[in-house]
Every structure is written in structure tokens, then in C-alpha cells.
Design an enzyme around this catalytic site. Structure first.
Site, PDB file in Angstrom:
ATOM      1  N   ASN A 111      40.107  70.980 -52.533  1.00  0.00           N
ATOM      2  CA  ASN A 111      40.954  69.793 -52.606  1.00  0.00           C
ATOM      3  C   ASN A 111      40.196  68.545 -53.052  1.00  0.00           C
ATOM      4  OD1 ASN A 111      43.104  67.984 -52.188  1.00  0.00           O
ATOM      5  ND2 ASN A 111      43.893  69.264 -50.544  1.00  0.00           N
ATOM      6  N   THR A 139      38.706  78.257 -52.753  1.00  0.00           N
ATOM      7  CA  THR A 139      38.475  77.949 -51.343  1.00  0.00           C
ATOM      8  C   THR A 139      38.931  79.102 -50.477  1.00  0.00           C
ATOM      9  OG1 THR A 139      39.043  76.533 -49.449  1.00  0.00           O
ATOM     10  CG2 THR A 139      40.674  76.681 -51.191  1.00  0.00           C
ATOM     11  N   ILE A 140      38.106  79.465 -49.510  1.00  0.00           N
ATOM     12  CA  ILE A 140      38.514  80.537 -48.603  1.00  0.00           C
ATOM     13  C   ILE A 140      39.560  80.041 -47.610  1.00  0.00           C
ATOM     14  CG2 ILE A 140      36.248  81.637 -48.791  1.00  0.00           C
ATOM     15  CD1 ILE A 140      35.784  80.795 -45.825  1.00  0.00           C
ATOM     16  N   ASP A 141      39.726  78.726 -47.513  1.00  0.00           N
ATOM     17  CA  ASP A 141      40.710  78.172 -46.578  1.00  0.00           C
ATOM     18  C   ASP A 141      42.147  78.340 -47.067  1.00  0.00           C
ATOM     19  OD1 ASP A 141      38.765  77.365 -44.792  1.00  0.00           O
ATOM     20  OD2 ASP A 141      38.529  75.394 -45.710  1.00  0.00           O
ATOM     21  N   MET A 187      37.064  80.598 -39.921  1.00  0.00           N
ATOM     22  CA  MET A 187      37.053  79.285 -40.551  1.00  0.00           C
ATOM     23  C   MET A 187      38.485  78.804 -40.778  1.00  0.00           C
ATOM     24  SD  MET A 187      33.961  79.431 -43.347  1.00  0.00           S
ATOM     25  CE  MET A 187      32.250  79.314 -42.837  1.00  0.00           C
ATOM     26  N   GLY A 188      38.648  77.498 -40.897  1.00  0.00           N
ATOM     27  CA  GLY A 188      39.962  76.906 -41.119  1.00  0.00           C
ATOM     28  C   GLY A 188      40.114  75.644 -40.309  1.00  0.00           C
ATOM     29  N   LEU A 296      29.277  84.549 -43.200  1.00  0.00           N
ATOM     30  CA  LEU A 296      29.542  85.940 -43.549  1.00  0.00           C
ATOM     31  C   LEU A 296      30.932  86.103 -44.142  1.00  0.00           C
ATOM     32  CD1 LEU A 296      28.113  87.749 -40.389  1.00  0.00           C
ATOM     33  CD2 LEU A 296      26.968  87.339 -42.572  1.00  0.00           C
ATOM     34  N   GLN A 297      31.872  85.275 -43.691  1.00  0.00           N
ATOM     35  CA  GLN A 297      33.245  85.368 -44.176  1.00  0.00           C
ATOM     36  C   GLN A 297      33.353  85.084 -45.663  1.00  0.00           C
ATOM     37  OE1 GLN A 297      35.939  83.316 -40.902  1.00  0.00           O
ATOM     38  NE2 GLN A 297      33.863  82.517 -40.852  1.00  0.00           N
TER      39      GLN A 297
END
Length: 418
Positions: A111, A139-141, A187-188, A296-297
């Protein structure tokens, strides 16, 4: 060869497939006769005129980027402020771009990166500078607006779902005489997409994870503890997936690490699993184990999603095509055509509709009791983790990743303190 150079930069936390996007960008540009420079450590490299000549890399290395995690050119958490507040930095950025004949600037991030790309595109237009700025999603989010999903999320989601399922089998085997509660921290910050993906590990009402804590719902400790107690009494054990960003009704993060703000102005989080584990042990007297997979994620390329890899490459190719076609202030986004069968395509969207907009989990994706996901969420999430993305292994039993030479180009301007 087309007149002009393309500059590519990575931003923010890297993913298992951001280098696949970089690989696609470079290969697409090469096929069209365009030279690609990369900014070392993201926007900082652009400001410092620390640029990498990707043409010095053999095509074999560029192709190998597609299965190499991390950020091949280096990334950074560094947000430019408004055009007025950071005028000197924006002026410097334009000066560097012009000094190296850059006509196309691709910024691969989330973002905040979309916001920076938008500002640079506006400034170039205002100054009459011939420059196309394209945001490239990552983004992994999974919290970017407009795009159906974000490259990087599918692989992190797959890692989460697999890890939760495997850990749940371990807990189930040991619950009679050992661990009764296992807590997995995902995460998040404000959006619970990754924690929700943990819900794919099970499908039945008693299957793990039996509890998912999402930032879209206010955290109620009494309700949480009561739910855990009830699950343990019924199933014999309880697996919890908790987003790092869960907060109480007044907006206080449960896991505020007390470390101040990061460079993006975000509260430093950490330790929600440890906190919850302590409360479960103290209030319920149950043996608890917890884990924080953290990086790791986002680095687990060995278990990447095929869908995610293909989408990461697709947005890279599309970004180059949009840039060379003269588009400015846009981002290639993923549009879902159908769930069954899963179909998707790439379209272009204005950065103005993406920057500073955060996509959270819709209410219809969250179970009424707030502790799980709905069938609608499963229909959305399931296709994103499907398929494997094999990578080569060496005789040592480890993946064969590539490290680029990253040869710098000669600087043409005076030094600048970014």
C-alpha cells in the site's frame, strides 16, 4: 532497442515470489529491447543513485529468480511523505531518473509503495517529465484494494494452512498427557487474511484450528477463554490461529511490543501468541505451546502455491507492457472471473484507487461467533493455495537458489543523504 531505461525497485517485506515478479519484469523488458536497472535496497537505492545493471546477469540467473525467495536487489521499509514535506527527496528522485535516462519506473510493493508510485507519477506529470510510473502488487497481508488477491499471499497462505494442519496432528497425538492448547501467530496488522487461511487446515466443526482470532473482530478475553475451555472439553485439545493485529474494543493491540513506530509509522507488534498462551495457562490451567513463524511465512518458497507463482509472474509482465504502452499512475491487478473453475485475468487499475485504501476481510467471510471462517471465505481462499511450484534441489539436499552479481552502474550526480 527502445529509447529509455526501465527502473525496477522492491519495497517493504519481501515474499516467496517477489523475485518471480522481478524475473518476469526483466525477461519481458529484454524481449522488447529495453534495458533494466534495479534500485539497490528499494527507494533508498534510487535516492542514493545506487543502481544495479541487470543486463550484467546471464539469462539463466534471471530465470532462476523465479524460484528464489527473498529480495534479489534488496528492499527497504522507507516511506516518502507528501510532495510538499519531502520535496527535496522527490526532486532528487526525478534527478536520478533523468540522469540515467529512465522513462519507466516500476515499484513493486504494498500500500505505501502504491502511494509513493502515485506521488511520483503526479510529480512527473506536473513537471512535464516523460516518465511512466507503475505500481506492481505484492504483500502477504493481502490487503491491497481493487486487486482480488496480492502476489505473495497465496504462498504464505499455503504455508500457514499446511503448518497448522501438521502441528494439529502433533497436538492431537500428545493431548492426553501433554499439550492441550497450541497457538499459532500469523502476520496481519489490520487485516486477517493470513490467519483466515489457517482455517483451510480443517473443515469439520471439531477439526483444527478450532479458534481463529481476526483483527476485524474485537478481542474479548473472557469469550476467548470460554471458547478454548469448551473446545478442550469436547475435542480434547484446541488449536488457535491468532493474527498479530488483534485488538480490544478500544483499539489497543493485544500484542503491542512497546517498540515505538517503524519507518512506515506502524506500531511495532509482536508476541500475541505468547500473551495468549500465558493467559490460557494462568486462567485455565492447561499446558500450552505456541509459535511465531514470522519470516518463515513469507520466505517459504519450497511450499509456494502454483497459483501465486503464476500471478506474480503475470503482474510483472503486465507492468512492463503497461509502462511501454505509456500508461502512468496505474497498477496491474488480478481480477477473478469465477471460483469453480477458478479463473482470473490481469487488468489495469488507477493507483489513486489503491493507495491508502486497505482491504479487510468482509463480514461474510467471518463466522457469526467470530472464531472461524465461512464457506464463502473458503471458496475465496482455496484456489489461491492450489498447485505446487517445484524448484531444483542440489546434491546437499537443499534448494538451489541464485545470488545475483548485482553490478552497480557509474554514478553521475553528487552524493545525497537519504
Amino acid at each position: 532497442m527502445r529509447q529509455g531505461t526501465l527502473l525496477y525497485a522492491q519495497s517493504g517485506g519481501v515474499t516467496a515470489v517477489i523475485n518471480a515478479t522481478a524475473s518476469a519484469v526483466i525477461q519481458e523488458a529484454r524481449a522488447r529491447g529495453v534495458k533494466v536497472l534495479a534500485a539497490r535496497n528499494g527507494i533508498l537505492g534510487a535516492l542514493r543513485e545506487d543502481l544495479i545493471d541487470t543486463s550484467r546477469e546471464p539469462i539463466s540467473a534471471i530465470r532462476a529468480l523465479a524460484h528464489t525467495p527473498g529480495g534479489a536487489f534488496g528492499s527497504c521499509r522507507y516511506k516518502l511523505k507528501s510532495l510538499q514535506q519531502d520535496a527535496a527527496r522527490y526532486d532528487r528522485l526525478l534527478a536520478v531518473l533523468q540522469a540515467h535516462g529512465v522513462r519507466w519506473f516500476l515499484y513493486n510493493g504494498g500500500n505505501d509503495s502504491a502511494d509513493t508510485a502515485l506521488k511520483v507519477s503526479e510529480l512527473a506529470r506536473e513537471r512535464g517529465v516523460e516518465l511512466s510510473c507503475i505500481g506492481v502488487p505484492k504483500t502477504i497481508d493481502n490487503d491491497l484494494a481493487v486487486t482480488d488477491t496480492c502476489p505473495g499471499f497465496g504462498s504464505a497462505a499455503k504455508y500457514t494452512a499446511v503448518s497448522v494442519r501438521e502441528a494439529a496432528l502433533d497436538v492431537a497425538a500428545m493431548a492426553e498427557t501433554s499439550t492441550r492448547v497450541f497457538i499459532y501467530e500469523a502476520m496481519g496488522r489490520h487485516a486477517g487474511w493470513l490467519a483466515a487461511a489457517g482455517g483451510l487446515a480443517g473443515s469439520g466443526p471439531d477439526e483444527a484450528p478450532q479458534v481463529i482470532l481476526l483483527p476485524e473482530r474485537a478481542y474479548d478475553e473472557a469469550a476467548f477463554l470460554a471458547k478454548v475451555r469448551a473446545v478442550v472439553d469436547q475435542v480434547g485439545y484446541c488449536v488457535v490461529v491468532a493474527s498479530e493485529g488483534i485488538a480490544t474494543a478500544d483499539g489497543t493491540f493485544v500484542a503491542d511490543a512497546g517498540g515505538g513506530k517503524d519507518s512506515f509509522g506502524h506500531t511495532q507488534l509482536g508476541g500475541v501468541a505468547a500473551h495468549l498462551a500465558g493467559r490460557v495457562k494462568d486462567q485455565l490451567g492447561l499446558k500450552v505451546h505456541w509459535t511465531v513463524p514470522d519470516y518463515l511465512q513469507r520466505s517459504a518458497r519450497h511450499i509456494a502455491s502454483k497459483t501465486d507463482l503464476e500471478q506474480a509472474q503475470a503482474v510483472g509482465r503486465a507492468a512492463v507492457r503497461l509502462a511501454l504502452a505509456g500508461h502512468n499512475g496505474v497498477m496491474p491487478v488480478i481480477v477473478r472471473s469465477s471460483d469453480k473453475p477458478y479463473r482470473w485475468k490481469i487488468e489495469s487499475a488507477p493507483l489513486a484507487k489503491i493507495a491508502n485504501h486497505e482491504k479487510k476481510m468482509p463480514a461474510s467471510f467471518i463466522r457469526k461467533d467470530g472464531f472461524g471462517i465461512t464457506d464463502k471465505a473458503r471458496a475465496y481462499l482455496q484456489p489461491l493455495i492450489k498447485g505446487e511450484a517445484p524448484l531444483p534441489y542440489g546434491p546437499d539436499g537443499l534448494p538451489k537458489y541464485v545470488t545475483l552479481k548485482n553490478v552497480g552502474v557509474k554514478k553521475k550526480l553528487e552524493p545525497f543523504d537519504a
